[in-house]
Design a protein around this motif. Sequence first.
Motif, PDB file in Angstrom:
ATOM      1  N   ASN A 109     -25.911  14.856 -60.994  1.00  0.00           N
ATOM      2  CA  ASN A 109     -25.246  13.598 -61.383  1.00  0.00           C
ATOM      3  C   ASN A 109     -24.347  13.022 -60.297  1.00  0.00           C
ATOM      4  O   ASN A 109     -24.066  11.820 -60.299  1.00  0.00           O
ATOM      5  CB  ASN A 109     -24.423  13.817 -62.658  1.00  0.00           C
ATOM      6  N   VAL A 110     -23.843  13.888 -59.410  1.00  0.00           N
ATOM      7  CA  VAL A 110     -22.924  13.406 -58.366  1.00  0.00           C
ATOM      8  C   VAL A 110     -23.581  13.501 -56.986  1.00  0.00           C
ATOM      9  O   VAL A 110     -23.783  12.494 -56.308  1.00  0.00           O
ATOM     10  CB  VAL A 110     -21.593  14.198 -58.394  1.00  0.00           C
ATOM     11  N   LEU A 111     -23.952  14.716 -56.583  1.00  0.00           N
ATOM     12  CA  LEU A 111     -24.515  14.859 -55.233  1.00  0.00           C
ATOM     13  C   LEU A 111     -25.890  14.207 -55.132  1.00  0.00           C
ATOM     14  O   LEU A 111     -26.270  13.722 -54.064  1.00  0.00           O
ATOM     15  CB  LEU A 111     -24.563  16.338 -54.834  1.00  0.00           C
ATOM     16  N   GLY A 112     -26.624  14.158 -56.235  1.00  0.00           N
ATOM     17  CA  GLY A 112     -27.911  13.450 -56.232  1.00  0.00           C
ATOM     18  C   GLY A 112     -27.712  11.977 -55.909  1.00  0.00           C
ATOM     19  O   GLY A 112     -28.460  11.387 -55.113  1.00  0.00           O
ATOM     20  N   VAL A 113     -26.688  11.375 -56.525  1.00  0.00           N
ATOM     21  CA  VAL A 113     -26.375   9.963 -56.257  1.00  0.00           C
ATOM     22  C   VAL A 113     -25.936   9.797 -54.800  1.00  0.00           C
ATOM     23  O   VAL A 113     -26.347   8.864 -54.103  1.00  0.00           O
ATOM     24  CB  VAL A 113     -25.266   9.462 -57.224  1.00  0.00           C
ATOM     25  N   LEU A 114     -25.114  10.738 -54.342  1.00  0.00           N
ATOM     26  CA  LEU A 114     -24.634  10.668 -52.955  1.00  0.00           C
ATOM     27  C   LEU A 114     -25.815  10.771 -51.973  1.00  0.00           C
ATOM     28  O   LEU A 114     -25.935   9.971 -51.038  1.00  0.00           O
ATOM     29  CB  LEU A 114     -23.642  11.811 -52.691  1.00  0.00           C
ATOM     30  N   ASN A 115     -26.687  11.758 -52.195  1.00  0.00           N
ATOM     31  CA  ASN A 115     -27.829  11.962 -51.293  1.00  0.00           C
ATOM     32  C   ASN A 115     -28.693  10.713 -51.198  1.00  0.00           C
ATOM     33  O   ASN A 115     -29.023  10.238 -50.100  1.00  0.00           O
ATOM     34  CB  ASN A 115     -28.707  13.120 -51.797  1.00  0.00           C
ATOM     35  N   MET A 116     -29.057  10.189 -52.360  1.00  0.00           N
ATOM     36  CA  MET A 116     -29.958   9.027 -52.375  1.00  0.00           C
ATOM     37  C   MET A 116     -29.288   7.799 -51.771  1.00  0.00           C
ATOM     38  O   MET A 116     -29.899   7.049 -51.004  1.00  0.00           O
ATOM     39  CB  MET A 116     -30.382   8.706 -53.824  1.00  0.00           C
ATOM     40  N   THR A 117     -28.021   7.603 -52.112  1.00  0.00           N
ATOM     41  CA  THR A 117     -27.329   6.397 -51.637  1.00  0.00           C
ATOM     42  C   THR A 117     -27.139   6.461 -50.120  1.00  0.00           C
ATOM     43  O   THR A 117     -27.387   5.470 -49.412  1.00  0.00           O
ATOM     44  CB  THR A 117     -25.981   6.247 -52.381  1.00  0.00           C
ATOM     45  N   GLN A 118     -26.724   7.615 -49.620  1.00  0.00           N
ATOM     46  CA  GLN A 118     -26.543   7.736 -48.163  1.00  0.00           C
ATOM     47  C   GLN A 118     -27.871   7.506 -47.434  1.00  0.00           C
ATOM     48  O   GLN A 118     -27.916   6.831 -46.406  1.00  0.00           O
ATOM     49  CB  GLN A 118     -25.995   9.122 -47.807  1.00  0.00           C
ATOM     50  N   ALA A 119     -28.936   8.092 -47.970  1.00  0.00           N
ATOM     51  CA  ALA A 119     -30.231   8.010 -47.280  1.00  0.00           C
ATOM     52  C   ALA A 119     -30.793   6.586 -47.277  1.00  0.00           C
ATOM     53  O   ALA A 119     -31.428   6.169 -46.306  1.00  0.00           O
ATOM     54  CB  ALA A 119     -31.225   8.967 -47.931  1.00  0.00           C
ATOM     55  N   LEU A 120     -30.565   5.845 -48.366  1.00  0.00           N
ATOM     56  CA  LEU A 120     -31.190   4.518 -48.472  1.00  0.00           C
ATOM     57  C   LEU A 120     -30.274   3.364 -48.068  1.00  0.00           C
ATOM     58  O   LEU A 120     -30.738   2.224 -47.925  1.00  0.00           O
ATOM     59  CB  LEU A 120     -31.724   4.288 -49.905  1.00  0.00           C
ATOM     60  N   LEU A 121     -28.999   3.655 -47.885  1.00  0.00           N
ATOM     61  CA  LEU A 121     -28.057   2.573 -47.574  1.00  0.00           C
ATOM     62  C   LEU A 121     -28.424   1.782 -46.311  1.00  0.00           C
ATOM     63  O   LEU A 121     -28.328   0.540 -46.317  1.00  0.00           O
ATOM     64  CB  LEU A 121     -26.632   3.137 -47.479  1.00  0.00           C
ATOM     65  N   PRO A 122     -28.867   2.436 -45.239  1.00  0.00           N
ATOM     66  CA  PRO A 122     -29.257   1.633 -44.065  1.00  0.00           C
ATOM     67  C   PRO A 122     -30.360   0.614 -44.404  1.00  0.00           C
ATOM     68  O   PRO A 122     -30.282  -0.547 -43.990  1.00  0.00           O
ATOM     69  CB  PRO A 122     -29.767   2.692 -43.073  1.00  0.00           C
ATOM     70  N   ALA A 123     -31.346   1.017 -45.182  1.00  0.00           N
ATOM     71  CA  ALA A 123     -32.433   0.090 -45.545  1.00  0.00           C
ATOM     72  C   ALA A 123     -31.929  -0.994 -46.489  1.00  0.00           C
ATOM     73  O   ALA A 123     -32.294  -2.172 -46.365  1.00  0.00           O
ATOM     74  CB  ALA A 123     -33.580   0.863 -46.197  1.00  0.00           C
TER      75      ALA A 123
END
Length: 252
Positions: A109-123
Amino acid sequence: MPDRRTAVVTGASSGIGAATARRLAAEGFAVVLTARRAERIEKLAAELPDAEAYPLDVTDRAAVNAFADHLRSTRPSVEVLVNNAGGALGTDPVAHADPSDWRAMYEVNVLGVLNMTQALLPALTASGDGTVVVLSSTAGHGTYEGGGGYVAAKHGAHVIAETLRLELCGEPVRVLEIAPGMVQTEEFALTRFRGDQERAAKVYQGVAQPLTAEDVADTVGWAVTRPSHVNIDLLVVRPRAQASNTKVHREG
Ligand code: NAP
């Protein structure tokens, strides 16, 4: 015809995520469905006009980064990320709860959101008009007895949304949070009670009309299709029969 805008939905193999994938497809998005169970997302993707299934565990940082690389090499842009993957484990009181349940809930619920958001934020930023959606919960805004670990994790998801919105102010990326109350999905309560059908059914017993996955998908579809300058910071949505996390009207 211009390329469709792309939306990525996590936890699209079930419940709110699957309904959101359908809804965003109906809104004209190309949808990338992710979840751990490949066959379920593949089946749903095959039903949608322009959809791809990509099996992914959001808690696996390396896999999430590989997914971001895959998107970079296959899509002109990514406009929407719906962080929906998540869930609850158990209803043990704080005094007795198993730390491994708390850890698992924090991971997804927390690190999953962090992982996905960090990875896709540049795009999302490069698209010039990106949107990050965090599917938190009313458990991210108030507590209830037996909710401890889930409540703590969803408060974490809420804090990610609030903090990210501050940090991205001035960038072309909106941060939306949808916080549903009681939603009757196939698996949420079943997962929480580790497959115990009877306990899972009791969650919704006597409640005239809990929210459906489609009700929540409707709010996501509405929020992400507002004009770019309109940021729906937080949408709390509950069934009429639920006035708070602890006040639910049950018939019979
Ligand atoms: P659900 O039917 O149990 O769906 C959960 C989804 O998350 C599944 O697609 C599951 O897919 C995916 N998932 C779980 N762990 C994952 C992981 N490590 N990596 C990738 N995907 C993962 O639950 P739901 O009711 O639709 O809930 C969706 C979201 O809304 C959750 O964040 C939940 O906390 C939140 N929410 C639910 C309610 C409710 O009452 N139902 C209320 C408020 C908020 P796989 O197992 O295939 O990976």
